[in-house]
Motif scaffolding. Structure first.
Motif, PDB file in Angstrom:
ATOM      1  N   UNK A  72       1.895 -75.285   5.019  1.00 27.14           N
ATOM      2  CA  UNK A  72       0.781 -74.542   4.447  1.00 27.14           C
ATOM      3  C   UNK A  72       0.937 -73.087   4.819  1.00 27.14           C
ATOM      4  N   UNK A  73       0.136 -72.262   4.221  1.00 27.53           N
ATOM      5  CA  UNK A  73       0.190 -70.817   4.461  1.00 27.53           C
ATOM      6  C   UNK A  73      -1.103 -70.375   5.117  1.00 27.53           C
ATOM      7  N   UNK A  74      -0.978 -69.729   6.251  1.00 26.64           N
ATOM      8  CA  UNK A  74      -2.159 -69.210   6.930  1.00 26.64           C
ATOM      9  C   UNK A  74      -2.435 -67.817   6.379  1.00 26.64           C
ATOM     10  N   UNK A  75      -3.415 -67.727   5.504  1.00 28.19           N
ATOM     11  CA  UNK A  75      -3.739 -66.488   4.824  1.00 28.19           C
ATOM     12  C   UNK A  75      -4.485 -65.533   5.752  1.00 28.19           C
ATOM     13  N   UNK A  76      -5.351 -66.073   6.586  1.00 24.79           N
ATOM     14  CA  UNK A  76      -6.068 -65.286   7.594  1.00 24.79           C
ATOM     15  C   UNK A  76      -6.196 -66.161   8.834  1.00 24.79           C
ATOM     16  N   UNK A 121     -13.220 -62.273  -0.017  1.00 22.00           N
ATOM     17  CA  UNK A 121     -13.026 -61.167   0.919  1.00 22.00           C
ATOM     18  C   UNK A 121     -13.419 -59.830   0.303  1.00 22.00           C
ATOM     19  N   UNK A 122     -13.025 -59.604  -0.942  1.00 22.63           N
ATOM     20  CA  UNK A 122     -13.333 -58.358  -1.634  1.00 22.63           C
ATOM     21  C   UNK A 122     -14.817 -58.281  -1.996  1.00 22.63           C
ATOM     22  N   UNK A 123     -15.357 -59.373  -2.510  1.00 21.73           N
ATOM     23  CA  UNK A 123     -16.734 -59.360  -3.019  1.00 21.73           C
ATOM     24  C   UNK A 123     -17.808 -59.469  -1.955  1.00 21.73           C
ATOM     25  N   UNK A 124     -17.520 -60.178  -0.862  1.00 22.15           N
ATOM     26  CA  UNK A 124     -18.573 -60.448   0.126  1.00 22.15           C
ATOM     27  C   UNK A 124     -18.276 -59.878   1.515  1.00 22.15           C
ATOM     28  N   UNK A 178      -8.824 -54.302  -1.873  1.00 21.41           N
ATOM     29  CA  UNK A 178      -7.899 -55.079  -2.693  1.00 21.41           C
ATOM     30  C   UNK A 178      -6.507 -55.041  -2.075  1.00 21.41           C
ATOM     31  N   UNK A 179      -6.100 -53.910  -1.574  1.00 20.00           N
ATOM     32  CA  UNK A 179      -4.753 -53.824  -0.964  1.00 20.00           C
ATOM     33  C   UNK A 179      -4.655 -54.689   0.291  1.00 20.00           C
ATOM     34  N   UNK A 180      -5.731 -54.787   1.071  1.00 19.51           N
ATOM     35  CA  UNK A 180      -5.720 -55.651   2.259  1.00 19.51           C
ATOM     36  C   UNK A 180      -5.501 -57.110   1.885  1.00 19.51           C
ATOM     37  N   UNK A 181      -6.246 -57.586   0.892  1.00 21.15           N
ATOM     38  CA  UNK A 181      -6.146 -59.004   0.560  1.00 21.15           C
ATOM     39  C   UNK A 181      -4.853 -59.329  -0.171  1.00 21.15           C
ATOM     40  N   UNK A 182      -4.395 -58.421  -1.025  1.00 26.69           N
ATOM     41  CA  UNK A 182      -3.129 -58.706  -1.716  1.00 26.69           C
ATOM     42  C   UNK A 182      -1.966 -58.651  -0.728  1.00 26.69           C
ATOM     43  N   UNK A 183      -2.043 -57.783   0.265  1.00 28.48           N
ATOM     44  CA  UNK A 183      -0.998 -57.737   1.300  1.00 28.48           C
ATOM     45  C   UNK A 183      -0.997 -59.005   2.141  1.00 28.48           C
ATOM     46  N   UNK A 197       3.538 -65.380   0.782  1.00 27.10           N
ATOM     47  CA  UNK A 197       4.260 -65.809  -0.406  1.00 27.10           C
ATOM     48  C   UNK A 197       3.447 -65.908  -1.679  1.00 27.10           C
ATOM     49  N   UNK A 198       2.185 -65.474  -1.644  1.00 25.49           N
ATOM     50  CA  UNK A 198       1.346 -65.492  -2.834  1.00 25.49           C
ATOM     51  C   UNK A 198       1.241 -64.070  -3.380  1.00 25.49           C
ATOM     52  N   UNK A 199       1.870 -63.808  -4.508  1.00 26.38           N
ATOM     53  CA  UNK A 199       1.873 -62.484  -5.115  1.00 26.38           C
ATOM     54  C   UNK A 199       0.622 -62.300  -5.965  1.00 26.38           C
ATOM     55  N   UNK A 200      -0.338 -61.593  -5.417  1.00 25.04           N
ATOM     56  CA  UNK A 200      -1.581 -61.320  -6.137  1.00 25.04           C
ATOM     57  C   UNK A 200      -1.621 -59.876  -6.636  1.00 25.04           C
ATOM     58  N   UNK A 201      -0.489 -59.208  -6.637  1.00 23.45           N
ATOM     59  CA  UNK A 201      -0.467 -57.795  -7.021  1.00 23.45           C
ATOM     60  C   UNK A 201      -0.999 -57.567  -8.433  1.00 23.45           C
ATOM     61  N   UNK A 202      -0.800 -58.493  -9.332  1.00 25.56           N
ATOM     62  CA  UNK A 202      -1.302 -58.355 -10.693  1.00 25.56           C
ATOM     63  C   UNK A 202      -2.773 -58.715 -10.836  1.00 25.56           C
ATOM     64  N   UNK A 203      -3.409 -59.118  -9.740  1.00 29.79           N
ATOM     65  CA  UNK A 203      -4.805 -59.565  -9.786  1.00 29.79           C
ATOM     66  C   UNK A 203      -5.797 -58.443  -9.480  1.00 29.79           C
TER      67      UNK A 203
END
Length: 168
Positions: free
Chosen positions: A25-29, A130-133, A138-143, A149-155
Motif C-alpha cells: 500500500x502507499x502511505x499518502x500521509x 486536504x484542499x477543501x477542508x 494543491x501543490x502540497x497534496x499533488x506532491x 506513485x499517484x500522479x495527480x498533476x492533471x487534477x
C-alpha cells in the motif's frame, strides 16, 4: 503478496518492534494510506498494522471477482476495524461524497486505510479533503501523492473547482 515499507509515524511501537511488513500500500500521509482492491482475509493484517478505519471507495460489481462490500464490512468489523463504504467513480464524484470521505477520516480513531481498484480514487478523495477542508495547497497534496506513485498533476483544476464549490 508483495510487501511494502513499514509505516512510519503512525503505527504503534508494538507493531514496529515485531517487524511486521505492511501489505503493498502507499502511505499518502502519516494517517492515511491507499491501496488497490483488498480482500476480506486481509482485514486482520490491516488492523495489526495499526489502522483503525477502512474506507471502501470501490462500487460493488465494478469488476468480476471483486468481494462484495457486505463481505468486506463483516471482515473489517470482525478484525476490530471501523468500515465505511463510499463508492465512487470519477463521473459520480460530487461535493457530497468528498464531504462524506472527510467526515469518515475525521471520525476515525486513528490511521485510515482507503482502497478502490488501484488506490487512485482513494488518493484523489484524500487530496480533495486536504484542499477543501484542511487548508492544504494543491501543490502540497499533488506532491505527497506523487511521492507514492499517484500522479495527480492533471487534477489541479478539479481540486481548485471543489475547493471553490465547498467554500460556498
Amino acid at each position: 503478496m508483495p510487501r511494502g515499507e513499514p509505516l512510519v509515524g503512525c503505527l504503534p511501537n508494538s507493531v514496529k518492534a515485531e517487524g511486521l511488513n505492511p501489505m503493498d500500500f502507499k502511505q499518502i500521509s502519516e494517517s492515511y494510506a491507499a491501496k488497490g482492491q483488498v480482500f476480506p482475509q486481509e482485514m486482520s493484517e490491516i488492523a495489526e498494522l495499526g489502522f483503525k478505519t477502512v474506507i471502501n471507495n470501490r462500487p460493488d460489481g465494478e469488476e468480476a471477482g471483486q468481494p462484495a462490500a457486505d463481505d468486506l464490512k463483516a471482515a473489517a468489523e470482525a478484525a476490530g476495524l471501523s468500515y465505511v463504504f463510499i463508492p465512487i467513480t470519477l463521473p459520480t464524484l460530487s461535493p457530497e461524497l468528498v464531504t462524506q470521505h472527510h467526515a469518515a477520516i475525521k471520525a476515525s480513531d486513528g490511521p485510515v486505510f482507503a482502497f478502490c481498484r488501484s488506490g487512485t480514487r482513494s488518493t484523489i478523495l484524500w487530496a480533495l479533503t486536504q484542499v477543501c477542508f484542511n487548508g492544504k495547497s494543491i501543490s502540497e497534496v499533488t506532491s505527497a501523492a506523487g511521492r507514492e506513485g499517484y500522479d495527480l498533476s492533471g487534477m489541479a483544476p478539479l481540486l481548485e473547482g471543489y475547493r471553490e464549490a465547498l467554500a460556498e
